[in-house]
Design an enzyme around this catalytic site. Structure first.
Site, PDB file in Angstrom:
ATOM      1  N   LYS A  22      55.843 -39.985  34.747  1.00 17.92           N
ATOM      2  CA  LYS A  22      54.960 -40.065  33.589  1.00 17.92           C
ATOM      3  C   LYS A  22      55.760 -40.292  32.307  1.00 17.92           C
ATOM      4  CE  LYS A  22      53.076 -36.905  30.367  1.00 17.92           C
ATOM      5  NZ  LYS A  22      52.729 -35.555  29.974  1.00 17.92           N
ATOM      6  N   ASN A  23      56.807 -39.481  32.091  1.00 18.34           N
ATOM      7  CA  ASN A  23      57.560 -39.564  30.845  1.00 18.34           C
ATOM      8  C   ASN A  23      58.295 -40.888  30.693  1.00 18.34           C
ATOM      9  OD1 ASN A  23      56.687 -37.036  30.090  1.00 18.34           O
ATOM     10  ND2 ASN A  23      58.524 -35.979  30.809  1.00 18.34           N
ATOM     11  N   CYS A 118      50.191 -31.106  23.630  1.00 16.52           N
ATOM     12  CA  CYS A 118      50.132 -29.710  24.036  1.00 16.52           C
ATOM     13  C   CYS A 118      50.622 -28.791  22.919  1.00 16.52           C
ATOM     14  CB  CYS A 118      50.989 -29.469  25.281  1.00 16.52           C
ATOM     15  SG  CYS A 118      50.362 -30.277  26.749  1.00 16.52           S
ATOM     16  N   ARG A 123      57.643 -29.560  17.621  1.00 17.60           N
ATOM     17  CA  ARG A 123      58.216 -30.823  18.076  1.00 17.60           C
ATOM     18  C   ARG A 123      58.121 -31.897  16.983  1.00 17.60           C
ATOM     19  NH1 ARG A 123      56.327 -31.935  24.214  1.00 17.60           N
ATOM     20  NH2 ARG A 123      54.239 -31.564  23.462  1.00 17.60           N
ATOM     21  N   PRO A 124      58.741 -31.660  15.818  1.00 15.03           N
ATOM     22  CA  PRO A 124      58.584 -32.581  14.687  1.00 15.03           C
ATOM     23  C   PRO A 124      59.176 -33.954  14.981  1.00 15.03           C
ATOM     24  CG  PRO A 124      60.361 -31.033  14.261  1.00 15.03           C
ATOM     25  CD  PRO A 124      59.686 -30.575  15.526  1.00 15.03           C
ATOM     26  N   VAL A 125      58.668 -34.940  14.216  1.00 20.17           N
ATOM     27  CA  VAL A 125      59.136 -36.321  14.396  1.00 20.17           C
ATOM     28  C   VAL A 125      60.179 -36.698  13.353  1.00 20.17           C
ATOM     29  CG1 VAL A 125      56.982 -37.033  15.477  1.00 20.17           C
ATOM     30  CG2 VAL A 125      57.237 -37.253  12.988  1.00 20.17           C
ATOM     31  N   ASP A 308      60.681 -28.589  31.124  1.00 22.43           N
ATOM     32  CA  ASP A 308      59.414 -28.899  31.788  1.00 22.43           C
ATOM     33  C   ASP A 308      59.286 -28.248  33.168  1.00 22.43           C
ATOM     34  OD1 ASP A 308      58.325 -30.308  29.732  1.00 22.43           O
ATOM     35  OD2 ASP A 308      58.743 -32.282  30.545  1.00 22.43           O
ATOM     36  N   ILE A 330      64.448 -25.013  24.056  1.00 21.10           N
ATOM     37  CA  ILE A 330      63.980 -26.343  23.632  1.00 21.10           C
ATOM     38  C   ILE A 330      62.736 -26.250  22.755  1.00 21.10           C
ATOM     39  CG2 ILE A 330      63.334 -28.647  24.400  1.00 21.10           C
ATOM     40  CD1 ILE A 330      66.165 -27.835  25.205  1.00 21.10           C
ATOM     41  N   ARG A 400      46.871 -34.960  32.889  1.00 19.41           N
ATOM     42  CA  ARG A 400      47.803 -35.679  32.023  1.00 19.41           C
ATOM     43  C   ARG A 400      49.134 -35.935  32.721  1.00 19.41           C
ATOM     44  NH1 ARG A 400      49.513 -32.737  27.671  1.00 19.41           N
ATOM     45  NH2 ARG A 400      50.477 -34.682  27.029  1.00 19.41           N
TER      46      ARG A 400
END
Length: 421
Positions: A22-23, A118, A123-125, A308, A330, A400
């Site tokens: 998926k990733n 989620c 998890r900033p960009v 994960d 993480i 998902r």
């Protein structure tokens, strides 16, 4: 809202085919925006996130056709017809931010909503954006959108990521492929999905070296062309199903599984008492002894233990002999499955980014609620080891990231069903 019912019924046996990652697919699909020629992707997992990405790309001008029940996709973007990635689509999935690099590289302008996904931390960009600025992108954040412009085109640069972010590495790798001059990205992510993206881009005509290491060098080219590419094996799905015989007992074979993409994880499972054998068709996994041993786990960027797989590992350690300590380095807020496991009789204490799990003799079936994608499957795994019925609510998260999850568990003898509600 659907639920999944699991009845613990002893050891499992059989085989499970592992899907495409998926990733990886969620990055390869936006990469097709870099060319006006058709790009064919095979071994694509059939998941709701793939449908969302299709929807996003179509809104930008991509034409998509599917074969082999959705596992083969042809994506053609002769022209990017819109520079706007709408909030209504992007809010469903964090990976949507990955259209930013390709759009600005080819189109020179992009407006992408800040992403959703989620609830497992911010998890900033920021790393994505600072890297793009280094390549000459002008940025303006307003009204929940990233507005990006590169009126003079992208220019090669040297940029060191403050953290080995997978998404930022992918976005910058795609953007730099069409930049003028040489780009050197330092402290980049090393995941197999990064290598898979680089393989696709090279087959499209990009000049990339160093993927799989901490430094990637990209010599920009003026254009990319169409190609055909097979999506790499999903190492997170592989690791998840490897847990099943360790939790429930028995032996299973994971078709297409490769140890090399999960080496540190395999080593930790073996420390806990797993027997992992490579076969001609994949990996065979069994439990050596009657009980799993307690082990300590620290999540780390690849090639370390994957974040994960932390929730699934916690489920496994709930009935291990002894006390285990899991450190999540993480993402914050990624122990939301712990209270649900406690409802099943687990002994877990959480303090900040550390969870202490003291093994118990048995878990008990209970009604529980999934909080995110990986938590969902961890509760199913716990249900395999529990006495009685476990009802997992809010399982839309599973759609998902896990293809045909119920039928795959059934293939190894699990007593599991999905209820439509």
């Amino acid at each position: 809202m659907d639920s999944i019912i699991v009845q613990g019924n002893g050891p499992v046996s059989g085989e499970i085919p592992i899907s495409g990652a998926k990733n990886a697919a969620l990055t390869l699909m936006p990469a097709t925006l870099l060319t006006d020629e058709p790009v064919i992707l095979t071994n694509v997992p059939r998941l709701s996130d793939i449908k969302t990405t299709n929807e996003l790309l179509i809104s930008l001008g991509t034409k998509i056709s599917m074969e082999e029940d959705g596992q083969k996709i042809t994506l053609t973007t002769q022209e990017i017809t819109s520079h706007l990635a709408h909030y209504d689509i992007v809010r469903k999935m964090r990976a949507s931010i990955l259209v930013l690099g390709p759009m600005i590289a080819r189109h020179g302008i992009a407006a992408v909503s800040l992403p959703g996904g989620c609830a497992i931390g911010a998890r900033p960009v920021d790393i994505h954006l600072k890297g793009l600025e280094a390549l000459g992108v002008e940025l303006d954040l307003r009204n929940g959108y990233v507005h990006a412009r590169a009126p003079k085109g992208l220019k090669g640069a040297i940029y060191e990521l403050p953290f080995a972010s997978v998404g930022a590495t992918e976005n910058l790798l795609m953007a730099a492929s069409l930049a003028t001059g040489t780009t050197v990205l330092k402290n980049v992510a090393r995941e197999p999905e990064i290598v898979d993206l680089a393989d696709l881009l090279r087959s499209m005509g990009a000049n990339i070296n160093g993927d799989g290491s901490s430094v990637i060098t990209i010599e920009g080219v003026t254009s990319l062309h169409g190609t055909s590419h097979e999506v790499v094996t999903d190492r997170i799905e592989l690791g998840t199903y490897m847990m099943a015989p360790l939790i429930a007992g028995g032996k299973i074979e994971l078709l297409g599984g490769k140890r090399k993409i999960l080496e540190s994880f395999c080593q930790k499972l073996e420390e806990a008492g797993a027997e992992i054998t490579e076969s001609e068709r994949g990996l065979i996994v069994a439990r050596k002894n009657a009980h799993i041993r307690a082990v300590d786990v620290i999540t780390e960027p690849y090639p370390g233990f994957p974040t994960d797989l932390q929730a699934q590992m916690m489920a496994l350690l709930c009935t291990a002999d002894g006390k285990s300590v899991l450190n999540e380095t993480i993402f914050e807020n990624r122990f939301m499955h712990a209270p649900e496991l406690v409802r099943m009789g687990a002994n877990i204490e959480v303090q900040g980014g550390t969870a202490t799990v003291t093994g118990v003799k048995n878990l008990r079936g209970a009604p529980v609620m999934a909080t995110d994608l990986r938590a969902s499957v961890s509760l199913i795994l716990a249900g395999l080891a529990a006495k009685g019925e476990t009802r997992v609510a809010r399982v839309y998260h599973l759609d998902r990231g896990y293809e045909k999850v119920v039928s795959k568990f059934r293939a190894i003898g699990a007593n599991i069903e999905r209820l439509k509600e």
